[in-house]
Design a protein around this motif. Structure first.
Motif, short mmCIF file in Angstrom:
data_model
loop_
_atom_site.label_atom_id
_atom_site.label_comp_id
_atom_site.label_asym_id
_atom_site.label_seq_id
_atom_site.Cartn_x
_atom_site.Cartn_y
_atom_site.Cartn_z
N GLY A 192 -60.99 65.83 -54.15
CA GLY A 192 -60.91 66.91 -55.15
C GLY A 192 -62.08 67.87 -55.17
O GLY A 192 -62.27 68.61 -56.14
N LEU A 193 -62.91 67.86 -54.12
CA LEU A 193 -64.02 68.81 -54.07
C LEU A 193 -63.62 69.99 -53.19
O LEU A 193 -63.16 69.81 -52.06
N PHE A 194 -63.77 71.18 -53.74
CA PHE A 194 -63.33 72.38 -53.04
C PHE A 194 -64.48 73.37 -52.93
O PHE A 194 -65.21 73.58 -53.88
N LEU A 195 -64.60 73.95 -51.74
CA LEU A 195 -65.61 75.01 -51.55
C LEU A 195 -64.89 76.31 -51.21
O LEU A 195 -64.13 76.37 -50.24
N ALA A 196 -65.12 77.33 -52.03
CA ALA A 196 -64.66 78.67 -51.66
C ALA A 196 -65.77 79.28 -50.81
O ALA A 196 -66.90 79.46 -51.27
N PHE A 197 -65.45 79.53 -49.54
CA PHE A 197 -66.48 79.91 -48.57
C PHE A 197 -66.98 81.34 -48.80
O PHE A 197 -66.21 82.24 -49.15
N GLN A 198 -68.26 81.51 -48.54
CA GLN A 198 -68.81 82.86 -48.58
C GLN A 198 -68.26 83.68 -47.41
O GLN A 198 -67.94 84.85 -47.56
N TYR A 199 -68.19 83.03 -46.25
CA TYR A 199 -67.65 83.69 -45.07
C TYR A 199 -66.47 82.89 -44.54
O TYR A 199 -66.63 82.05 -43.63
N PRO A 200 -65.26 83.12 -45.05
CA PRO A 200 -64.10 82.33 -44.59
C PRO A 200 -63.86 82.56 -43.09
O PRO A 200 -64.07 83.65 -42.58
N VAL A 201 -63.44 81.49 -42.44
CA VAL A 201 -63.33 81.49 -40.98
C VAL A 201 -61.92 81.90 -40.56
O VAL A 201 -60.94 81.51 -41.19
N GLU A 202 -61.81 82.65 -39.48
CA GLU A 202 -60.49 83.01 -38.94
C GLU A 202 -60.00 81.93 -37.97
O GLU A 202 -60.77 81.45 -37.14
N ILE A 203 -58.76 81.53 -38.10
CA ILE A 203 -58.16 80.58 -37.15
C ILE A 203 -56.93 81.24 -36.55
O ILE A 203 -55.83 81.14 -37.08
N PRO A 204 -57.08 81.93 -35.43
CA PRO A 204 -55.99 82.73 -34.86
C PRO A 204 -54.79 81.87 -34.49
O PRO A 204 -54.95 80.76 -33.97
N GLY A 205 -53.61 82.37 -34.78
CA GLY A 205 -52.39 81.71 -34.33
C GLY A 205 -51.91 80.60 -35.24
O GLY A 205 -50.77 80.18 -35.16
N VAL A 206 -52.79 80.06 -36.10
CA VAL A 206 -52.37 79.02 -37.03
C VAL A 206 -51.94 79.72 -38.32
O VAL A 206 -52.76 80.35 -38.97
N THR A 207 -50.66 79.63 -38.64
CA THR A 207 -50.23 80.38 -39.81
C THR A 207 -50.81 79.77 -41.09
O THR A 207 -51.06 78.57 -41.16
N MET A 208 -50.98 80.63 -42.08
CA MET A 208 -51.44 80.18 -43.39
C MET A 208 -50.53 79.08 -43.90
O MET A 208 -50.99 78.10 -44.48
N ALA A 209 -49.21 79.24 -43.68
CA ALA A 209 -48.25 78.27 -44.21
C ALA A 209 -48.49 76.90 -43.60
O ALA A 209 -48.58 75.90 -44.31
N THR A 210 -48.64 76.85 -42.27
CA THR A 210 -48.87 75.56 -41.60
C THR A 210 -50.20 74.94 -42.06
O THR A 210 -50.28 73.76 -42.39
N PHE A 211 -51.21 75.78 -42.06
CA PHE A 211 -52.55 75.31 -42.42
C PHE A 211 -52.56 74.73 -43.84
O PHE A 211 -53.03 73.62 -44.08
N LEU A 212 -52.03 75.50 -44.78
CA LEU A 212 -52.14 75.09 -46.17
C LEU A 212 -51.20 73.95 -46.52
O LEU A 212 -51.52 73.12 -47.37
N ARG A 213 -50.05 73.90 -45.85
CA ARG A 213 -49.16 72.78 -46.15
C ARG A 213 -49.76 71.48 -45.61
O ARG A 213 -49.66 70.43 -46.24
N THR A 214 -50.39 71.58 -44.43
CA THR A 214 -51.09 70.41 -43.89
C THR A 214 -52.19 69.97 -44.86
O THR A 214 -52.31 68.79 -45.19
N ALA A 215 -52.98 70.94 -45.31
CA ALA A 215 -54.09 70.63 -46.22
C ALA A 215 -53.56 70.03 -47.53
O ALA A 215 -54.01 68.97 -47.97
N LEU A 216 -52.58 70.71 -48.11
CA LEU A 216 -52.07 70.25 -49.41
C LEU A 216 -51.47 68.85 -49.29
O LEU A 216 -51.69 68.01 -50.16
N GLN A 227 -56.30 79.49 -52.36
CA GLN A 227 -56.36 78.09 -51.91
C GLN A 227 -56.84 77.17 -53.02
O GLN A 227 -56.38 76.05 -53.17
N LEU A 228 -57.78 77.68 -53.80
CA LEU A 228 -58.25 76.93 -54.97
C LEU A 228 -57.09 76.67 -55.93
O LEU A 228 -56.90 75.56 -56.43
N LEU A 229 -56.30 77.70 -56.17
CA LEU A 229 -55.16 77.58 -57.08
C LEU A 229 -54.13 76.59 -56.54
O LEU A 229 -53.49 75.85 -57.27
N LEU A 230 -53.99 76.57 -55.23
CA LEU A 230 -52.98 75.73 -54.60
C LEU A 230 -53.41 74.27 -54.54
O LEU A 230 -52.64 73.37 -54.79
#
Lengths: 481, 260
Positions: free
Chosen positions: B82-106, B161-164
């Motif tokens: 349950g610890l979350f960091l909102a990054f100062q400089y969020p990183v780009e991950i080319p080709g990995v969709t937000m949907a895939t990334f966040l569903r995996t994370a969630l 992402q924090l909200l999710l």
């Protein structure tokens, strides 16, 4: 797609090469070594017509005058061609119906996830299963025959369709082409043959599954696909081998011929045993694959996912002879531990308005070396030829290497070629970002690599794409941290 | 005891240079703490150490998160707890969709909470809702993670992402930097929406401006690797008025006040 990706991630366990079992089946083995007697032996065993013996011997005699190529960026100790066995075939051979397949052989392919019972097969895929030197089963033959499509083993094609074989065998890759093609021509024992008649769209994916089982044995298969005018066929190729600490040679030749308006889509997921973490064992994969767009407006498309083999030497190419023909090459090549890959393509533009597209994604991890080598050649008559090449390398860790050798030769002033290349790393910051969102490091690598390869994976048939994603993840296990 | 986070005498070095010289901090459940300080005072180092980034040497001290020894946990374990960091400089991950990334994370985080994984339909529903809270177009779910997002979009994406992911402790590392006032308001409203007696925030910022919209319970001043002053939200206004120099003028006499 997303669900499958998750399933994939869950399936990534600490497993290593999972196809490495050795099956105990009775095989007929040729004596080790290579000479004209062995060629006679193979020819006799196959019961081939006289002209094939001539063909094989010509190739063999030429091979003896040739040197093994050394220009690839790979290193390996000299291969003793006299220490290899050139023929090994299951004793219970080609059968009349699938029910007759030796249960032990059936078990091998089931273990590999390739059931040979037609009702169990993935919807819409016909399979030719090749074990060591011989084709053991081909499914859905009758159904395809109704459409006039010939899908059978190479041995059978030589017997049943000698006119087609004689006309096209060696027409794209002549035995004089290179050292390994000459060797293959002399000793090849089986492979797949496809002929699609004019105007027929093949309704299912055709697939060959190659398996090396016997020890100290090379595999030399030969595939010939002919798409007649206005036809279409999609062909898949998969391969695995047992874990052995010796190196085994695989020298295949694949020839594709597309006539007017025909299209051939050829997809490979190559997963030969890559050797262990210390670089012991693994397959030497020295393969010549070439297609010719003979007819106008024809198209040949290669898609490959290369994760296996200790050494890969492979350049699936297209000769664009017909006016307005199209060649494509989509590739993902992954190397880990001590693997070496020197792979790429050749696009030879001969006809007017020919187009080619190359998308290559190399991924190197561990102590591996990953090389893209490509040639785009536009001949004098190829007015308005176009090529687009994109060549990306991804590095994981600090001890691997990525190399790019693009050759572009343009002899026609109206031609346009474009080349783009990038090199990137899976950075610690990328991994940390994923981990901070609860994703483990291994899963993060799999996610990032799949994202990086998406453009290529999209060109694979669905079932194959899922398989490829799994393979990518497994191949890169333990590559970080 | 209802402290979600306890930091005791935390000393941290980067490449042999000590950055944090003994930080003490206690955050209670449901509180919003702001950490302010000039550039180079160690704010981002603190955020990085809490999230578990590599390359930081812990010289001394301990960090308890929900009673667990945080510094011994892997970054993904912290996230799943349950610890979350909102990054100062969020990183780009080319080709990995937000949907895939966040569903995996969630789904990883849900698994850790003992919840069932969400299927794509259920995920899309909740993702679209939370995106609307921070004004992100649902079309972004099909784009690569942070891939060619503008600076403002990246920051809003962090809050999405924090909200999710609904963490228990959210650390916002300079989320306000580079945002115009409208974007700032959107980000703040997203955070305010998440405030609850069960959830705590550590808001790291250089400027007081953000704190007009996310009103903190406690403000700390991090200066030269130490928390040199703590107080209520008025401390932030004081800093805004007088800058950090007056703290320097008071120099080392400052005694660390402890918040209980």
């Amino acid at each position: 797609m997303a669900t499958q990706q998750d399933e994939l991630l869950q399936q990534v366990t600490a497993s290593e090469y999972k196809y490495g079992f050795v099956a105990d089946i009775e095989e007929e083995l040729a004596p080790v070594g290579l000479n004209e007697e062995i060629i006679h032996y193979i020819w006799e065993r196959k019961g081939e017509p006289e002209w094939m013996l001539e063909w094989r011997l010509r190739a063999f005699r030429h091979w003896k005058t040739m040197q093994e190529p050394r220009w690839a960026k790979v290193t390996y100790p000299p291969i003793d061609y006299q220490a290899i066995r050139y023929y090994a075939a299951p004793k219970k051979r080609q059968v009349q119906s699938l029910d007759e397949v030796d249960p032990e052989i059936r078990r091998i392919f089931e273990k590999l996830g390739i059931p040979l019972e037609e009702q169990k097969l993935l919807a819409g895929v016909a399979v030719d299963a090749v074990l060591d030197s011989a084709s053991v089963a081909t499914t859905f033959k009758e159904k395809l025959a109704e459409l006039g499509i010939i899908f059978c083993s190479m041995s059978e094609a030589i017997q049943q369709h000698p006119d087609l074989v004689q006309r096209y065998l060696g027409s794209v890759v002549p035995y004089t082409d290179n050292f390994f093609a000459a060797l293959n021509s002399a000793v090849f024992s089986d492979g797949s043959f496809v002929y699609v008649p004019p105007g027929v769209r093949c309704p299912m994916e055709l697939s060959t599954y190659f398996r090396i089982n016997a020890a100290r044995t090379g595999q030399f298969e030969r595939t010939l696909i002919i798409a007649d005018e206005g036809s279409y066929v999609s062909y898949l190729e998969g391969c695995t081998a047992p874990i052995r600490d010796e190196n085994q040679l695989h020298a295949a030749v694949v020839e594709l011929i597309a006539l007017d308006g025909a299209e051939i889509k050829y997809s490979t997921v190559q997963n030969w045993y890559p050797g262990d973490r210390e670089g012991r064992g693994g397959i030497y994969n020295f393969v010549t694959k070439r297609g010719i767009c003979l007819g106008k407006e024809s198209k040949i498309s290669w898609t490959q996912v290369e994760t296996g083999s200790a050494i890969t030497w492979k350049y699936p190419s297209v000769i664009l002879k017909g006016d307005g023909s199209v060649g494509e090459f989509y590739s993902v090549a992954v190397t880990n531990n001590y693997q070496q890959a020197d792979t790429g393509t050749k696009m030879i533009h001969i006809g007017r308005h020919t187009r080619s597209r190359i998308v290559s994604k190399g991924i190197a991890a561990g102590r591996s070396n990953n090389t893209y080598r490509g040639l785009v050649r536009v001949l004098r008559g190829a007015d308005y030829a176009r090529n687009y090449t994109q060549c990306d390398s991804l590095l994981i860790g600090h001890t691997c290497g990525a190399h790019t050798f693009p050759y572009i030769e343009v002899l026609n002033p109206t031609a346009i070629t474009e080349h783009e290349a990038t090199t990137s790393k899976i950075g610690d910051d990328m991994l940390f970002y994923c981990r901070q969102r609860g994703i483990s490091e291994e899963d993060a690598v799999a996610l990032i690599v799949n994202g990086y390869c998406r453009e290529v994976l999209l060109h694979l048939p669905m079932e194959f794409a899922v398989e490829a994603q799994k393979l990518l993840a497994i191949s890169l296990e333990g590559s970080v941290g | 005891m209802d402290n979600i986070l306890i930091i005791r005498n935390l000393r941290v070095a980067v490449e042999g240079k000590e950055i944090l010289h003994g930080v003490d901090l206690e955050v209670r459940r449901g509180e919003v703490h702001a950490i302010m300080g000039p550039n180079g005072s160690g704010k981002s180092t603190l955020a990085a150490v809490l999230a578990g980034r590599e390359g930081y040497d812990i010289l001394e001290g301990e960090v308890l998160y929900n009673g667990m020894n945080l510094l011994e946990m892997e970054p993904e374990e912290r996230a799943r707890a349950g610890l979350f960091l909102a990054f100062q400089y969020p990183v780009e991950i080319p080709g990995v969709t937000m949907a895939t990334f966040l569903r995996t994370a969630l789904n990883e985080i849900r698994k850790a909470r003992g919840q069932e994984p969400l299927d794509p339909i259920a995920f899309l529903k909740i993702a679209r809702e939370r995106m609307s809270w921070v004004g992100i177009d649902p079309e972004f779910l099909q784009r690569g993670v942070n891939e060619s997002f503008s600076g403002g979009e990246k920051k809003r994406n962090e809050i999405f992402q924090l909200l999710l992911l609904e963490p228990q402790l959210a650390i916002l590392d300079e989320t306000d930097s580079g945002l115009d006032i409208d974007a700032l308001k959107v980000v703040a409203s997203g955070v305010n929406r998440m405030r609850s007696p069960e959830r705590s925030f550590v808001v790291i910022t250089h400027y007081q401006r953000l704190l007009n919209y996310i009103v903190p319970d406690v403000v700390h001043v991090l200066y030269d690797g130490r928390i040199v002053r703590s107080g209520g939200k008025e401390l932030a206004l004081q800093l805004e008025e007088r800058g950090y120099d007056w703290l320097r003028a008071e120099g080392e006499e400052l005694v660390l006040p402890s918040i209980s």
